[in-house]
Design a protein around this motif. Structure first.
Motif, PDB file in Angstrom:
ATOM      1  N   MET A  29       1.177  -1.317  -0.184  1.00  0.00           N
ATOM      2  CA  MET A  29      -0.133  -0.056  -0.480  1.00  0.00           C
ATOM      3  C   MET A  29       0.517   1.599   0.294  1.00  0.00           C
ATOM      4  O   MET A  29       2.121   0.917   0.378  1.00  0.00           O
ATOM      5  CB  MET A  29      -1.166  -0.004   1.261  1.00  0.00           C
ATOM      6  N   PRO A  30      -0.103   1.871  -0.205  1.00  0.00           N
ATOM      7  CA  PRO A  30       1.032   4.107  -0.444  1.00  0.00           C
ATOM      8  C   PRO A  30       1.208   4.072   0.782  1.00  0.00           C
ATOM      9  O   PRO A  30       1.350   2.981   2.366  1.00  0.00           O
ATOM     10  CB  PRO A  30      -0.570   5.092  -0.127  1.00  0.00           C
ATOM     11  N   GLN A  31       2.447   4.417   1.219  1.00  0.00           N
ATOM     12  CA  GLN A  31       3.885   4.587   2.753  1.00  0.00           C
ATOM     13  C   GLN A  31       2.840   5.050   3.482  1.00  0.00           C
ATOM     14  O   GLN A  31       2.798   4.689   4.705  1.00  0.00           O
ATOM     15  CB  GLN A  31       5.319   5.332   2.567  1.00  0.00           C
ATOM     16  N   GLY A  32       2.158   6.275   3.253  1.00  0.00           N
ATOM     17  CA  GLY A  32       0.657   6.840   4.500  1.00  0.00           C
ATOM     18  C   GLY A  32       0.525   6.074   4.569  1.00  0.00           C
ATOM     19  O   GLY A  32      -0.673   6.883   5.612  1.00  0.00           O
ATOM     20  N   VAL A  33      -0.134   5.022   3.878  1.00  0.00           N
ATOM     21  CA  VAL A  33      -1.593   4.302   4.247  1.00  0.00           C
ATOM     22  C   VAL A  33      -1.563   2.465   5.189  1.00  0.00           C
ATOM     23  O   VAL A  33      -2.055   2.009   5.137  1.00  0.00           O
ATOM     24  CB  VAL A  33      -2.383   4.584   3.256  1.00  0.00           C
ATOM     25  N   ARG A  34      -0.378   2.611   4.631  1.00  0.00           N
ATOM     26  CA  ARG A  34      -0.217   1.279   5.666  1.00  0.00           C
ATOM     27  C   ARG A  34      -0.109   0.576   7.194  1.00  0.00           C
ATOM     28  O   ARG A  34      -0.170  -0.152   7.240  1.00  0.00           O
ATOM     29  CB  ARG A  34       1.388   0.794   5.542  1.00  0.00           C
ATOM     30  N   LYS A  35       0.092   2.129   8.020  1.00  0.00           N
ATOM     31  CA  LYS A  35      -0.237   1.601   9.532  1.00  0.00           C
ATOM     32  C   LYS A  35      -1.283   2.542   9.953  1.00  0.00           C
ATOM     33  O   LYS A  35      -1.339   3.283   9.337  1.00  0.00           O
ATOM     34  CB  LYS A  35       0.848   1.826  10.324  1.00  0.00           C
ATOM     35  N   GLY A  91     -10.122   1.403 -13.643  1.00  0.00           N
ATOM     36  CA  GLY A  91      -9.622   0.206 -14.122  1.00  0.00           C
ATOM     37  C   GLY A  91      -8.310  -0.057 -13.020  1.00  0.00           C
ATOM     38  O   GLY A  91      -7.931  -0.679 -13.556  1.00  0.00           O
ATOM     39  N   SER A  92      -8.074   0.902 -12.325  1.00  0.00           N
ATOM     40  CA  SER A  92      -6.589   0.615 -11.351  1.00  0.00           C
ATOM     41  C   SER A  92      -7.364   0.514  -9.994  1.00  0.00           C
ATOM     42  O   SER A  92      -8.358   0.952  -9.870  1.00  0.00           O
ATOM     43  CB  SER A  92      -5.705   2.036 -11.357  1.00  0.00           C
ATOM     44  N   VAL A  93      -6.717   0.304  -9.395  1.00  0.00           N
ATOM     45  CA  VAL A  93      -6.508  -0.499  -8.234  1.00  0.00           C
ATOM     46  C   VAL A  93      -6.343   1.178  -7.029  1.00  0.00           C
ATOM     47  O   VAL A  93      -5.553   1.636  -7.362  1.00  0.00           O
ATOM     48  CB  VAL A  93      -5.782  -1.560  -6.818  1.00  0.00           C
ATOM     49  N   ALA A  94      -7.816   1.087  -6.611  1.00  0.00           N
ATOM     50  CA  ALA A  94      -7.334   2.378  -5.783  1.00  0.00           C
ATOM     51  C   ALA A  94      -7.794   1.975  -4.426  1.00  0.00           C
ATOM     52  O   ALA A  94      -8.363   1.178  -3.524  1.00  0.00           O
ATOM     53  CB  ALA A  94      -8.796   3.171  -6.271  1.00  0.00           C
ATOM     54  N   LEU A  95      -7.624   3.269  -3.086  1.00  0.00           N
ATOM     55  CA  LEU A  95      -7.520   3.347  -2.018  1.00  0.00           C
ATOM     56  C   LEU A  95      -8.937   4.502  -1.846  1.00  0.00           C
ATOM     57  O   LEU A  95      -8.274   5.954  -1.832  1.00  0.00           O
ATOM     58  CB  LEU A  95      -6.748   3.031  -0.987  1.00  0.00           C
ATOM     59  N   LEU A  96      -9.834   4.604  -0.768  1.00  0.00           N
ATOM     60  CA  LEU A  96     -10.625   5.161   0.268  1.00  0.00           C
ATOM     61  C   LEU A  96     -10.103   5.801   1.388  1.00  0.00           C
ATOM     62  O   LEU A  96     -10.404   4.461   2.039  1.00  0.00           O
ATOM     63  CB  LEU A  96     -11.740   5.408  -0.531  1.00  0.00           C
ATOM     64  N   LEU A 115      -8.178   9.866  -1.804  1.00  0.00           N
ATOM     65  CA  LEU A 115      -8.250   8.983  -3.042  1.00  0.00           C
ATOM     66  C   LEU A 115      -6.624   8.671  -3.292  1.00  0.00           C
ATOM     67  O   LEU A 115      -6.272   9.706  -4.333  1.00  0.00           O
ATOM     68  CB  LEU A 115      -9.042   9.231  -4.039  1.00  0.00           C
ATOM     69  N   TRP A 116      -6.487   7.162  -3.938  1.00  0.00           N
ATOM     70  CA  TRP A 116      -5.306   7.054  -3.751  1.00  0.00           C
ATOM     71  C   TRP A 116      -5.456   5.908  -4.999  1.00  0.00           C
ATOM     72  O   TRP A 116      -6.063   4.978  -4.934  1.00  0.00           O
ATOM     73  CB  TRP A 116      -4.407   5.958  -2.881  1.00  0.00           C
ATOM     74  N   VAL A 117      -4.373   5.937  -6.169  1.00  0.00           N
ATOM     75  CA  VAL A 117      -4.711   5.376  -7.450  1.00  0.00           C
ATOM     76  C   VAL A 117      -3.297   4.364  -7.623  1.00  0.00           C
ATOM     77  O   VAL A 117      -2.135   5.914  -7.335  1.00  0.00           O
ATOM     78  CB  VAL A 117      -5.568   5.780  -8.619  1.00  0.00           C
ATOM     79  N   MET A 118      -3.434   3.325  -8.295  1.00  0.00           N
ATOM     80  CA  MET A 118      -2.537   2.414  -8.056  1.00  0.00           C
ATOM     81  C   MET A 118      -2.033   3.184  -9.632  1.00  0.00           C
ATOM     82  O   MET A 118      -2.788   1.987 -10.129  1.00  0.00           O
ATOM     83  CB  MET A 118      -1.813   1.296  -7.730  1.00  0.00           C
ATOM     84  N   GLU A 119      -1.506   3.740 -10.355  1.00  0.00           N
ATOM     85  CA  GLU A 119      -1.416   4.430 -11.935  1.00  0.00           C
ATOM     86  C   GLU A 119      -1.075   2.938 -13.112  1.00  0.00           C
ATOM     87  O   GLU A 119      -1.640   2.555 -14.248  1.00  0.00           O
ATOM     88  CB  GLU A 119      -1.337   5.433 -11.978  1.00  0.00           C
ATOM     89  N   VAL A 138       4.677  -0.526  -7.040  1.00  0.00           N
ATOM     90  CA  VAL A 138       4.438   0.500  -5.316  1.00  0.00           C
ATOM     91  C   VAL A 138       4.698   1.826  -5.741  1.00  0.00           C
ATOM     92  O   VAL A 138       3.730   2.437  -4.965  1.00  0.00           O
ATOM     93  CB  VAL A 138       4.919  -0.573  -4.217  1.00  0.00           C
ATOM     94  N   GLU A 139       5.903   1.997  -6.518  1.00  0.00           N
ATOM     95  CA  GLU A 139       5.588   3.725  -6.438  1.00  0.00           C
ATOM     96  C   GLU A 139       4.982   4.022  -7.024  1.00  0.00           C
ATOM     97  O   GLU A 139       4.767   5.764  -7.274  1.00  0.00           O
ATOM     98  CB  GLU A 139       7.559   3.784  -8.021  1.00  0.00           C
ATOM     99  N   SER A 140       3.776   3.736  -8.210  1.00  0.00           N
ATOM    100  CA  SER A 140       3.246   4.671  -8.913  1.00  0.00           C
ATOM    101  C   SER A 140       1.820   4.562  -7.538  1.00  0.00           C
ATOM    102  O   SER A 140       0.654   5.179  -8.653  1.00  0.00           O
ATOM    103  CB  SER A 140       2.646   3.618  -9.814  1.00  0.00           C
ATOM    104  N   TRP A 141       2.221   4.537  -6.546  1.00  0.00           N
ATOM    105  CA  TRP A 141       1.226   5.104  -6.114  1.00  0.00           C
ATOM    106  C   TRP A 141       0.509   6.722  -6.119  1.00  0.00           C
ATOM    107  O   TRP A 141       1.687   6.698  -6.048  1.00  0.00           O
ATOM    108  CB  TRP A 141       0.489   5.042  -4.657  1.00  0.00           C
ATOM    109  N   THR A 142      -0.242   7.060  -6.110  1.00  0.00           N
ATOM    110  CA  THR A 142      -0.521   9.171  -6.554  1.00  0.00           C
ATOM    111  C   THR A 142      -1.977   9.133  -5.255  1.00  0.00           C
ATOM    112  O   THR A 142      -2.799   8.606  -5.596  1.00  0.00           O
ATOM    113  CB  THR A 142      -0.442   9.648  -7.917  1.00  0.00           C
TER     114      THR A 142
END
Length: 281
Positions: free
Chosen positions: A151-157, A174-179, A195-199, A204-208
């Motif tokens: 997951m994105p660095q700021g949302v892993r914990k 069409g991309s995995v997303a996290l709210l 809203l985080w999206v794995m582009e 992992v580096e593509s999380w935006t």
């Protein structure tokens, strides 16, 4: 209703209060035909309060096959994982290959949210009981193998027991997303949505973080994104209608809430038309 894929709807039903969802159907309402799945290998009883049974439905575009994943957990302990293939016509046990922590949080909102991207199912899970480390668990419908996505660095914990922060997994264009939702259960506090999206899938580096916005006076459940890629919520506490850009419930990308509400695409198809075990009505 579990989910719909290509005009085929997966339904589960229990005959009484003791047996947990032993009747599973794949139904095509467009051609009025359905298939009754054989009874799973592992049967559990609802008299045991801690027994949790979850079903997931996916499509294997490589083999044109439809599959039902069935997961059984007891008090956050993974008991059994099985998969049914419409092409094979039988259940296959996958318990040994599933992550041991897959059962953790299976009965806890928001951990039974799931989404389908690239012919794979995805969930958010904690790595250990009462833990803080989060990971996205994936299951490839084609290979029938489990995997992990960071997951994105700021949302892993997050802080147990998730009083002031919740994570929903979804799909965006069409991309995995996290709210990421903060201050959600704090009264008289403004709730923020990130809203985080794995582009690029699996990178992992593509999380935006695409955007952040705030809402006050609402306890909202995410239903995913509609056909115009607008975020759709269902308000649980409402004084007035939510302001833009929120939209009312409509057709859109699949997402299931903890209350059993489903928003999904439905298309007419001829799936099951030539299936030998399909029943007409």
């Amino acid at each position: 209703m579990v989910q719909t894929r290509n005009g085929l709807i997966c339904l589960t039903c229990s005959k009484d209060d003791d047996i947990a969802a032993t009747d599973i159907f794949l139904w095509n309402p467009s051609i009025r035909r359905y298939v009754v799945l054989p009874r799973p290998n592992f049967i559990v009883y609802l008299k045991n309060y801690y027994n949790i049974v979850r079903h997931y439905f996916g499509y294997d575009s490589h083999t044109n096959d439809y599959k039902v994943l069935r997961c059984v957990s007891n008090h956050s302990t993974l008991v059994a994982v099985e998969i049914y293939s419409l092409a094979r016509g039988s259940w296959k046990t996958l318990t040994a290959s599933a992550p041991a922590y897959f059962g953790l949080g299976a009965a806890t909102w928001p951990f039974f949210y799931w989404t389908v991207v690239n012919d794979a199912l995805h969930w958010v899970r904690v790595r250990e009981r009462r833990g803080k480390d989060l990971v996205i668990v994936s299951f490839d419908i084609s290979t029938e193998l489990f995997g992990e996505i960071m997951m994105p660095q700021g949302v892993r914990k997050i802080d147990y027991p998730y009083v002031d922060c919740n994570i929903w997994i979804s799909k965006h264009k069409g991309s995995v997303a996290l709210l990421e939702c903060s201050n959600m259960f704090i009264e008289s506090s403004e709730t923020q949505f990130h809203l985080w999206v794995m582009e690029e899938y699996g990178v992992v580096e593509s999380w935006t973080k695409l955007y952040t916005y705030s809402m006050a006076e609402y306890f909202l459940f995410s239903l995913g994104f509609n056909i115009s890629h607008e975020h759709v919520f269902m308000p649980d506490i409402r004084k007035t209608l939510p302001p833009p850009p929120l939209k009312s419930l409509g057709n859109g990308e699949s997402q299931k809430t903890h209350r059993g509400d489903i928003m999904d695409f439905f298309v007419e198809s001829l799936v099951l038309l030539g299936h030998p075990n399909a029943i007409s009505y």
